[in-house]
Design an enzyme around this catalytic site. Sequence first.
Site, short mmCIF file in Angstrom:
data_model
loop_
_atom_site.label_atom_id
_atom_site.label_comp_id
_atom_site.label_asym_id
_atom_site.label_seq_id
_atom_site.Cartn_x
_atom_site.Cartn_y
_atom_site.Cartn_z
N SER A 1 3.22 -2.40 10.34
CA SER A 1 4.67 -2.29 10.57
C SER A 1 5.44 -3.56 10.19
CB SER A 1 4.95 -1.89 12.02
OG SER A 1 4.40 -0.61 12.30
N GLY B 1 1.96 1.94 10.66
CA GLY B 1 2.84 3.10 10.49
C GLY B 1 3.52 3.55 11.78
N HIS C 1 -9.60 0.65 4.83
CA HIS C 1 -8.33 0.89 5.54
C HIS C 1 -8.59 1.81 6.73
CE1 HIS C 1 -4.24 2.17 6.38
NE2 HIS C 1 -3.84 1.10 5.71
N GLY D 1 2.70 -1.39 4.31
CA GLY D 1 2.61 0.03 3.98
C GLY D 1 4.00 0.60 3.72
N GLY D 2 4.58 1.21 4.75
CA GLY D 2 5.85 1.92 4.61
C GLY D 2 6.93 1.14 3.87
N ASN E 1 0.86 -1.18 0.00
CA ASN E 1 0.00 0.00 0.00
C ASN E 1 0.90 1.24 0.00
OD1 ASN E 1 -1.87 2.00 0.47
ND2 ASN E 1 -2.28 1.41 2.60
N TRP E 2 0.96 1.90 -1.16
CA TRP E 2 1.87 3.06 -1.28
C TRP E 2 1.29 4.32 -0.62
CZ3 TRP E 2 4.02 3.27 -7.02
CH2 TRP E 2 4.74 2.11 -7.27
N LYS E 3 0.02 4.28 -0.28
CA LYS E 3 -0.66 5.46 0.31
C LYS E 3 -0.48 6.66 -0.62
CE LYS E 3 0.22 3.37 4.74
NZ LYS E 3 0.05 3.43 6.16
N GLU F 1 -5.46 -5.70 10.46
CA GLU F 1 -4.50 -4.63 10.70
C GLU F 1 -4.84 -3.90 12.00
OE1 GLU F 1 -2.37 -3.27 6.96
OE2 GLU F 1 -4.16 -2.05 7.09
N GLU G 1 -7.03 4.22 7.82
CA GLU G 1 -6.83 5.65 7.54
C GLU G 1 -8.07 6.25 6.89
OE1 GLU G 1 -3.10 5.33 5.43
OE2 GLU G 1 -2.10 4.78 7.31
C1 PEP Z 1 -0.90 -0.15 5.88
O1 PEP Z 1 -0.87 0.96 5.38
O2 PEP Z 1 -1.85 -0.90 5.65
C2 PEP Z 1 0.19 -0.57 6.75
C3 PEP Z 1 0.13 -1.75 7.30
O3 PEP Z 1 1.21 0.34 6.95
P1 PEP Z 1 2.61 0.04 7.66
O4 PEP Z 1 3.17 -1.24 7.07
O5 PEP Z 1 3.46 1.22 7.34
O6 PEP Z 1 2.35 -0.12 9.12
#
Ligand code: PEP
Length: 251
Positions: A210, A170, A93, A231-232, A8-10, A164, A95
């Site tokens: 994470s 994040g 998600h 994500g990151g 997930n590049w956000k 999640e 967010e």
């Molecule tokens: C996400 O955006 O779904 C996510 C899990 O982010 P991160 O890996 O950065 O925690």
Amino acid sequence: MARLIVGNWKMNLNPGEASVLVHRLEDKLAAKSDTEVVICPPFIDLYPISKELDKKKLTLGSQNIHYLDEGAFTGEISPAMLKGLVSYSIIGHSERRAMGEDDKLIAKKVAAAFRNDIVPVLCVGETLADREHKLSTKVVIDQLTADLAQLTAADVAELVVAYEPVWAIGTGKFAKPDEVSPVVAAIRQTIEELYGEDGAAGLRVLYGGSVNPDNCAAYLKLPGVDGLLVGGASLNYEEFAQIAKVAQDLK
Ligand code: PEP
């Protein structure tokens, strides 16, 4: 079941930057593997990337969809526009839930995805306060039950659910595998109770929060976990390719 690694590049990377990342990533990924590697770039990157992507290595997903196929909704992107362009869409998600999306809306989006041959990656997860009150499983099951209200067993058999924990996204504070296991088991049990064995048979469950190259194997080895939502680390081609390789190499 084949493993699934979703990035997930956000809200990161313009089309030029996205193209560079895709090429660097493809250079690092194995040509042939049972593990499906999906990237979910911002909408503006999807079409140009679709033209240059090596489909043997990467699959495209979106980060969101609207719940209707067309209409007067300024600034929105419909699932009908994405049909054929993406195979997956992240829905619900945390967010987006934090921006006001509720389970009623998410249920409509999940149904809209299936209507347009897009597999939803439905995100569920508890907040830190929920966990501290020992409500993790209840919150996740309540979200799941509400979000899947419009689906048939045949839909659910194609579904991807990403567990999640909101507090792990994040933050670098990833959930311990023994905190993930009971929730994943509860997700699978709920699907079986609601949709029978046929519905549960094809369900894929991911962990997200994470994830990095050092901790990913522990989640992938958990019974009932079919992959990861990243994500990151998905913005770093070396780290994301390492995570994909761990998934590919695990028996
Ligand atoms: C996400 O955006 O779904 C996510 C899990 O982010 P991160 O890996 O950065 O925690």
